[in-house]
Design an enzyme around this catalytic site. Structure first.
Site, PDB file in Angstrom:
ATOM      1  N   SER A 225       0.798  -1.228   0.000  1.00  0.00           N
ATOM      2  CA  SER A 225       0.000   0.000   0.000  1.00  0.00           C
ATOM      3  C   SER A 225       0.828   1.274   0.000  1.00  0.00           C
ATOM      4  O   SER A 225       0.474   2.247  -0.665  1.00  0.00           O
ATOM      5  CB  SER A 225      -0.945   0.015   1.206  1.00  0.00           C
ATOM      6  OG  SER A 225      -1.815  -1.084   1.155  1.00  0.00           O
TER       7      SER A 225
ATOM      8  N   HIS B 101       0.481   4.529   4.320  1.00  0.00           N
ATOM      9  CA  HIS B 101      -0.358   5.124   3.282  1.00  0.00           C
ATOM     10  C   HIS B 101      -0.043   6.606   3.088  1.00  0.00           C
ATOM     11  O   HIS B 101       0.186   7.060   1.969  1.00  0.00           O
ATOM     12  CB  HIS B 101      -1.835   4.973   3.661  1.00  0.00           C
ATOM     13  CG  HIS B 101      -2.381   3.604   3.448  1.00  0.00           C
ATOM     14  ND1 HIS B 101      -3.720   3.363   3.274  1.00  0.00           N
ATOM     15  CD2 HIS B 101      -1.780   2.384   3.402  1.00  0.00           C
ATOM     16  CE1 HIS B 101      -3.929   2.072   3.113  1.00  0.00           C
ATOM     17  NE2 HIS B 101      -2.759   1.453   3.210  1.00  0.00           N
TER      18      HIS B 101
END
Length: 194
Positions: free
Chosen positions: A126, A177
């Site tokens: 991610s 993230h």
């Protein structure tokens, strides 16, 4: 821009870096399912475990990018890469695309190591995927012609939804993230200013 019309063999030929990364994702996931290994062997050897990084296992800043826990995690990250990666691999070339992907993921993992407690562990692509999103945002800001209006209408909501969902789901490495997104944006900003 984000619609895939290539055959499987064409995709492999046009986007070899993305194909290789997805192959590594699948291979590591498959190995983790083999009965000859303990169930969590791949995770134990390759996850970003902060205490082990502190003890000198620096490869754990890279390897978590390729390891996924659960089929849904593998599918979501690999699908995101296949959908959003090709325009960047085509635009940047193989080496620069790989550098963007790894730099975003590694930066996200370094910040995770610095911010999270020593007991923290994580896996997943991610941070690197959000790096691609950050690069797109930089290109939208600096080089409006790089992305068509229609493609902007796809990527901007996806980035916004991705950031919002980061804070709404449990078990998400929020640090990876956000800092993957920042890393990709900075790389895109530097690249776009040239």
């Amino acid at each position: 821009m984000f619609v895939r019309t290539e055959s499987f063999s064409q995709f492999l030929r046009y986007y070899p870096i993305i194909s290789l990364i997805v192959l590594i994702h699948i291979a590591l996931f498959a190995v983790s399912a083999l009965p000859i290994f303990p169930q969590l062997w791949v995770y134990e050897q390759l996850a970003g475990v902060n205490v082990f990084i502190k003890e000198g296992e620096w490869w754990r800043l890279i390897t978590p990018i390729f390891v996924h826990m659960g089929f849904a995690h593998l599918l979501f990250n690999s699908f995101s890469l296949v959908l959003f990666g090709p325009p960047l691999e085509k635009h940047l070339g193989k080496a620069k695309f790989l550098a963007l992907y790894l730099a975003s993921g590694v930066f996200a993992n370094i910040i995770t190591y610095l911010i999270k407690p020593l007991t923290y562990s994580h896996v997943g692509a991610s941070g690197a995927i959000f790096g691609l999103f950050g690069f797109y945002i930089a290109m939208i800001v600096l080089k409006n012609h790089f992305i068509t209006r229609e493609s902007r209408q796809i990527i901007l909501p996806i980035v916004i939804i991705g950031v919002v969902m980061t804070f709404m789901q449990s078990g998400i490495n929020i640090t990876a993230h956000i800092f993957g997104l920042i890393a990709g944006f900075v790389i895109g900003w530097i690249s776009g200013r040239k």
